[in-house]
Design a protein around this motif. Structure first.
Motif, PDB file in Angstrom:
ATOM      1  N   GLN A   1       0.832  -1.203   0.000  1.00 16.91           N
ATOM      2  CA  GLN A   1       0.000   0.000   0.000  1.00 16.91           C
ATOM      3  C   GLN A   1       0.871   1.258   0.000  1.00 16.91           C
ATOM      4  OE1 GLN A   1      -2.336  -0.803   3.509  1.00 16.91           O
ATOM      5  NE2 GLN A   1      -4.043  -1.679   2.343  1.00 16.91           N
ATOM      6  N   SER A   2       1.962   1.221   0.741  1.00 14.12           N
ATOM      7  CA  SER A   2       2.882   2.365   0.753  1.00 14.12           C
ATOM      8  C   SER A   2       3.502   2.583  -0.622  1.00 14.12           C
ATOM      9  CB  SER A   2       3.987   2.144   1.791  1.00 14.12           C
ATOM     10  OG  SER A   2       3.476   2.151   3.099  1.00 14.12           O
ATOM     11  N   VAL A   3       3.906   1.490  -1.258  1.00 16.46           N
ATOM     12  CA  VAL A   3       4.493   1.599  -2.594  1.00 16.46           C
ATOM     13  C   VAL A   3       3.466   2.157  -3.573  1.00 16.46           C
ATOM     14  CG1 VAL A   3       5.538   0.334  -4.511  1.00 16.46           C
ATOM     15  CG2 VAL A   3       6.150  -0.246  -2.150  1.00 16.46           C
ATOM     16  N   LYS A   4       2.228   1.708  -3.454  1.00 22.73           N
ATOM     17  CA  LYS A   4       1.170   2.232  -4.329  1.00 22.73           C
ATOM     18  C   LYS A   4       0.998   3.733  -4.120  1.00 22.73           C
ATOM     19  CE  LYS A   4      -3.747   1.932  -5.470  1.00 22.73           C
ATOM     20  NZ  LYS A   4      -5.071   1.340  -5.137  1.00 22.73           N
ATOM     21  N   TRP A   5       0.981   4.166  -2.848  1.00 31.32           N
ATOM     22  CA  TRP A   5       0.843   5.600  -2.576  1.00 31.32           C
ATOM     23  C   TRP A   5       1.988   6.374  -3.215  1.00 31.32           C
ATOM     24  CZ3 TRP A   5       3.463   9.695  -0.743  1.00 31.32           C
ATOM     25  CH2 TRP A   5       2.733  10.846  -0.421  1.00 31.32           C
ATOM     26  N   VAL A   6       3.188   5.849  -3.090  1.00 34.17           N
ATOM     27  CA  VAL A   6       4.349   6.507  -3.693  1.00 34.17           C
ATOM     28  C   VAL A   6       4.172   6.602  -5.207  1.00 34.17           C
ATOM     29  CG1 VAL A   6       6.824   6.271  -4.144  1.00 34.17           C
ATOM     30  CG2 VAL A   6       5.934   5.888  -1.831  1.00 34.17           C
ATOM     31  N   LYS A   7       3.764   5.516  -5.829  1.00 33.09           N
ATOM     32  CA  LYS A   7       3.550   5.507  -7.287  1.00 33.09           C
ATOM     33  C   LYS A   7       2.582   6.613  -7.701  1.00 33.09           C
ATOM     34  CE  LYS A   7       3.243   3.870 -11.551  1.00 33.09           C
ATOM     35  NZ  LYS A   7       4.350   4.008 -12.538  1.00 33.09           N
ATOM     36  N   GLU A   8       1.549   6.812  -6.916  1.00 30.85           N
ATOM     37  CA  GLU A   8       0.484   7.752  -7.296  1.00 30.85           C
ATOM     38  C   GLU A   8       0.754   9.193  -6.885  1.00 30.85           C
ATOM     39  OE1 GLU A   8      -3.136   4.432  -7.007  1.00 30.85           O
ATOM     40  OE2 GLU A   8      -2.837   5.897  -5.391  1.00 30.85           O
TER      41      GLU A   8
END
Length: 253
Positions: A81-88
């Protein structure tokens, strides 16, 4: 979130360190702390984020829920979820969402390796795995299945608080069983005098990885113990920074 994943994880924050002046988007370095899956916090690694930012990277230091309140699947879900937030969102902080690298020390290295080799957690978030490369720093748990089988801990003790008493879960969270040709490239660092479990599991991991990448980007740091493998990053001139910069540069060519 797809069925089978914990939707009741605690809210976690992350710290972002960006270069002071930058006219172009920079590579993103997400760091996952160690601590045997039951301790550690992002604030301890601000020194790392600051040094990476000075080297023209956008560093993101994250937290994740810890054992014994949470188990390994929760930790991996939260990290994804953290990686997804970073991506977005990272472009708002000067980071290139197409140049996301994950890294971790010890237990954090395990989580970085697992997310890099197993897409299931990103699929559950309805995104394609955004990781372009992974930097493993004395990673633990690369073959947790074999490690726990040999240790034969009594139920509910030691690492079983994190990995449960179920050997199926041990294997499902051992990166060694998910290595394939679709994985992002890896930079692997290991201390020559690290913990026995890390020495043996990294050796097995490398044997499997060489089936896909015959000449892996691997650095054995002779004489280094486990904790000094991350403490060495206090020194901005440490050669490990050169390895990281070269790895990212070569991977972006």
């Amino acid at each position: 979130m797809k069925e089978g994943f914990n939707e009741n994880l605690p809210e976690k924050h992350l710290n972002i360190f960006s270069p002071k002046k930058s006219e172009t988007l920079k590579p993103v370095f997400i760091f996952i702390h160690g601590g045997s899956w039951d301790s550690g916090k992002k604030e301890l690694y601000s020194f790392f984020g600051k040094r990476l930012a000075r080297k023209e990277m956008v560093a993101v230091i994250i937290d994740y829920p810890l054992s014994p309140e949470y188990i390994i699947s929760d930790m991996t879900t939260a990290t994804a979820q953290s990686v997804k937030w970073v991506k977005e969102n990272i472009d708002n902080y000067g980071g290139d969402p197409n140049q996301i690298y994950v890294s971790g020390h010890s237990a954090g290295g395990h989580l970085a390796a697992l997310l890099s080799t197993k897409d299931e957690y990103f699929e559950a978030l309805d995104i394609k795995n955004p990781i372009k490369g992974a930097i493993l720093i004395d990673a633990a748990g690369l073959d947790m299945y074999t490690f726990l089988k040999k240790k034969n801990y009594p139920a509910g003790t030691s690492y079983l608080k994190t990995f449960t008493n179920d050997s199926v879960i041990w294997k499902e969270h051992s990166p060694i069983y998910y290595i394939d040709e679709n994985d992002p490239p890896l930079l692997i660092m290991m201390g020559g005098n690290t913990l026995p479990g890390i020495l043996s599991s990294t050796k097995r991991f490398l044997e499997e990885y060489k089936e896909i990448v015959p000449d892996p980007n691997y650095h054995l740091q002779e004489g280094k113990k486990h904790a000094p493998m991350i403490l060495q990053f206090f020194n901005s001139n440490n050669k490990t920074y050169d390895w990281i910069e070269a790895f990212i540069k070569n991977n972006n060519n």
